[in-house]
Design an enzyme around this catalytic site. Structure first.
Site, PDB file in Angstrom:
ATOM      1  N   GLY A   7       0.800  -1.210   0.000  1.00  0.00           N
ATOM      2  CA  GLY A   7       0.000   0.000   0.000  1.00  0.00           C
ATOM      3  C   GLY A   7       0.835   1.263   0.000  1.00  0.00           C
ATOM      4  N   GLY A   9       0.108   4.342  -0.017  1.00  0.00           N
ATOM      5  CA  GLY A   9      -0.627   5.559   0.344  1.00  0.00           C
ATOM      6  C   GLY A   9       0.269   6.421   1.228  1.00  0.00           C
ATOM      7  N   GLY A  12       2.075   4.320   3.949  1.00  0.00           N
ATOM      8  CA  GLY A  12       2.981   3.372   3.298  1.00  0.00           C
ATOM      9  C   GLY A  12       4.214   4.082   2.758  1.00  0.00           C
ATOM     10  CG  ASN A 102      -6.701   4.989  10.498  1.00  0.00           C
ATOM     11  OD1 ASN A 102      -5.968   4.977  11.487  1.00  0.00           O
ATOM     12  ND2 ASN A 102      -6.789   6.022   9.682  1.00  0.00           N
ATOM     13  CE  LYS A 188      -4.879   6.260  14.853  1.00  0.00           C
ATOM     14  NZ  LYS A 188      -4.362   5.679  13.669  1.00  0.00           N
ATOM     15  CG  ASN A 192      -8.567   6.815  13.413  1.00  0.00           C
ATOM     16  OD1 ASN A 192      -8.039   5.766  13.730  1.00  0.00           O
ATOM     17  ND2 ASN A 192      -7.868   7.796  12.873  1.00  0.00           N
ATOM     18  CG  ASN A 206      -6.060  15.889  11.957  1.00  0.00           C
ATOM     19  OD1 ASN A 206      -6.926  15.776  11.097  1.00  0.00           O
ATOM     20  ND2 ASN A 206      -5.096  14.998  12.112  1.00  0.00           N
ATOM     21  CB  SER A 258      -8.115  13.380   8.983  1.00  0.00           C
ATOM     22  OG  SER A 258      -9.229  13.376   8.116  1.00  0.00           O
ATOM     23  CB  SER A 259      -6.456   8.938   6.456  1.00  0.00           C
ATOM     24  OG  SER A 259      -7.294   8.542   7.510  1.00  0.00           O
TER      25      SER A 259
HETATM   26  O1  KPL Z   1      -4.996   8.351  11.987  1.00  0.00           O
HETATM   27  C1  KPL Z   1      -5.224   9.491  11.642  1.00  0.00           C
HETATM   28  C2  KPL Z   1      -5.861   9.679  10.316  1.00  0.00           C
HETATM   29  O2  KPL Z   1      -5.794  10.751   9.730  1.00  0.00           O
HETATM   30  O3  KPL Z   1      -6.443   8.691   9.853  1.00  0.00           O
HETATM   31  C3  KPL Z   1      -4.969  10.636  12.592  1.00  0.00           C
HETATM   32  C4  KPL Z   1      -4.291  10.123  13.846  1.00  0.00           C
HETATM   33  C5  KPL Z   1      -6.281  11.285  12.944  1.00  0.00           C
HETATM   34  C6  KPL Z   1      -3.997  11.640  12.051  1.00  0.00           C
HETATM   35  O4  KPL Z   1      -4.527  12.439  11.056  1.00  0.00           O
END
Ligand code: KPL
Length: 324
Positions: A7, A9, A12, A102, A188, A192, A206, A258-259
């Site tokens: 991956g 991304g 990665g 995530n 975690k 998210n 964020n 954020s992702s």
């Molecule tokens: O894991 C994250 C994401 O963006 O998916 C955080 C910790 C919120 C960092 O941006």
């Protein structure tokens, strides 16, 4: 040590550059031929603060290229985990597989297809923003924890965990071993849950979520619902004050996109079903009310299912209204 990375991304690419810089032998797996060729040709750029470095990372299209790896890091989106597990199944036995993804459910999906005793689980709060194919910004340093995917053994002298910790630590990801990975994954997840959907809907980085009373209040409510679900499932969290932790991550990764917001900006599918959507599913199973998670899930699902229909400019909207 040979490391396979699945991956390319944001996370990665960040890991690939850091691992290569640490002198480890890395092979990155990409399923998109054009992007793989670009990465192979131009390497991967890593922006940290004002500085940019570029590192060559060997890229492969076929899973066989990962044969002989000691450790394979899975960094794909959660909705691709099942497909990755099926590909990795064909490799000769041997590598440990570490998910750093995530959301919840990735360990289970990997363990359904791969030998569960080789599956390791990890979480990281490092912020990584993709700036384009093969270019990433390291947008915040955070904690990294790893443990056994399926509980039951001692972690301190587990060969796979020691290997993974050595690799990640060499790459500058300070990594701790965790005896109860399920607690970490849920902890975690809460981060998210509190950040990703809200940033995707407001388009704020964020840190911006802390600048507006409404986003702060909604964050407090989604996190509280998730805390109740975790408690009902008997999953202890690692934070005494989960909301304070979510706010801390907002500050530490303040400028990070954020992702989920990165996905929305690229009009890609998001991981909503594995984040707030997972709280909704679990909450409903346990008979717990999760209205705010349900609302955010529905809104992000609508957003990702309607990219082609969204109003972009007032000009476009106006020309439609004049037809009446
Ligand atoms: O894991 C994250 C994401 O963006 O998916 C955080 C910790 C919120 C960092 O941006």
């Amino acid at each position: 040590m040979k490391i396979g990375l699945v991956g390319p991304g944001a996370m990665g690419c960040l890991l690939a550059v850091k691992l290569v810089r640490a002198g480890l032998e890395v092979r990155l797996l990409d399923h998109r031929p054009e992007r793989a060729a670009l990465l192979e040709r131009e390497g991967i750029g890593l922006v940290s603060g004002e500085e940019e470095i570029r590192e060559r990372v060997p890229v492969a299209l076929e899973t066989e290229a990962l044969a002989g790896a000691d450790l394979i890091l899975v960094c794909v989106k959660a909705y691709d985990t099942e497909a990755v597990a099926r590909k990795l199944r064909d490799l000769p036995p041997g590598p440990y597989i570490l998910t750093l993804q995530n959301g919840v459910g990735n360990v289970e999906l990997l363990g359904q297809t791969l030998p569960p005793e080789r599956v390791l689980a990890g979480i990281t709060s490092h912020g990584a923003t993709a700036l384009g194919p093969g270019r990433v910004r390291h947008a915040g340093v955070g904690d990294t924890y790893i443990g056994l995917g399926f509980e039951g053994g001692a972690v301190e002298d587990h060969p796979g965990l020691l290997l993974a910790r050595a690799a990640l630590s060499a790459a500058g990801f300070l990594t701790r071993l965790a005896p109860r990975i399920c607690s970490l994954i849920w902890s975690k997840l809460l981060v998210n849950v509190g950040i990703n959907a809200l940033t995707a809907l407001t388009r704020l980085p964020n840190g911006g979520l802390l600048d507006f009373p409404a986003t702060e209040q909604i964050m407090a409510r989604v996190v509280e619902e998730a805390v109740q679900v975790a408690a009902a499932k008997g999953i202890p969290l690692i934070f005494d004050n989960p909301l304070a932790e979510v706010r801390k991550v907002c500050r530490l990764t303040g400028t990070n996109v954020s992702s989920m917001l990165q996905d929305v900006l690229r009009e890609k599918k998001t991981e909503i079903d594995f984040i707030n959507g997972a709280i909704v599913r679990e909450g409903e199973k346990m008979g717990l009310p999760v209205p705010v998670n349900s609302l955010l899930t529905g809104l992000v699902q609508t957003l990702e299912n309607s990219y082609g229909r969204q109003v972009r400019t007032l000009q476009g909207a106006y020309s439609i209204t004049t037809e009446y």
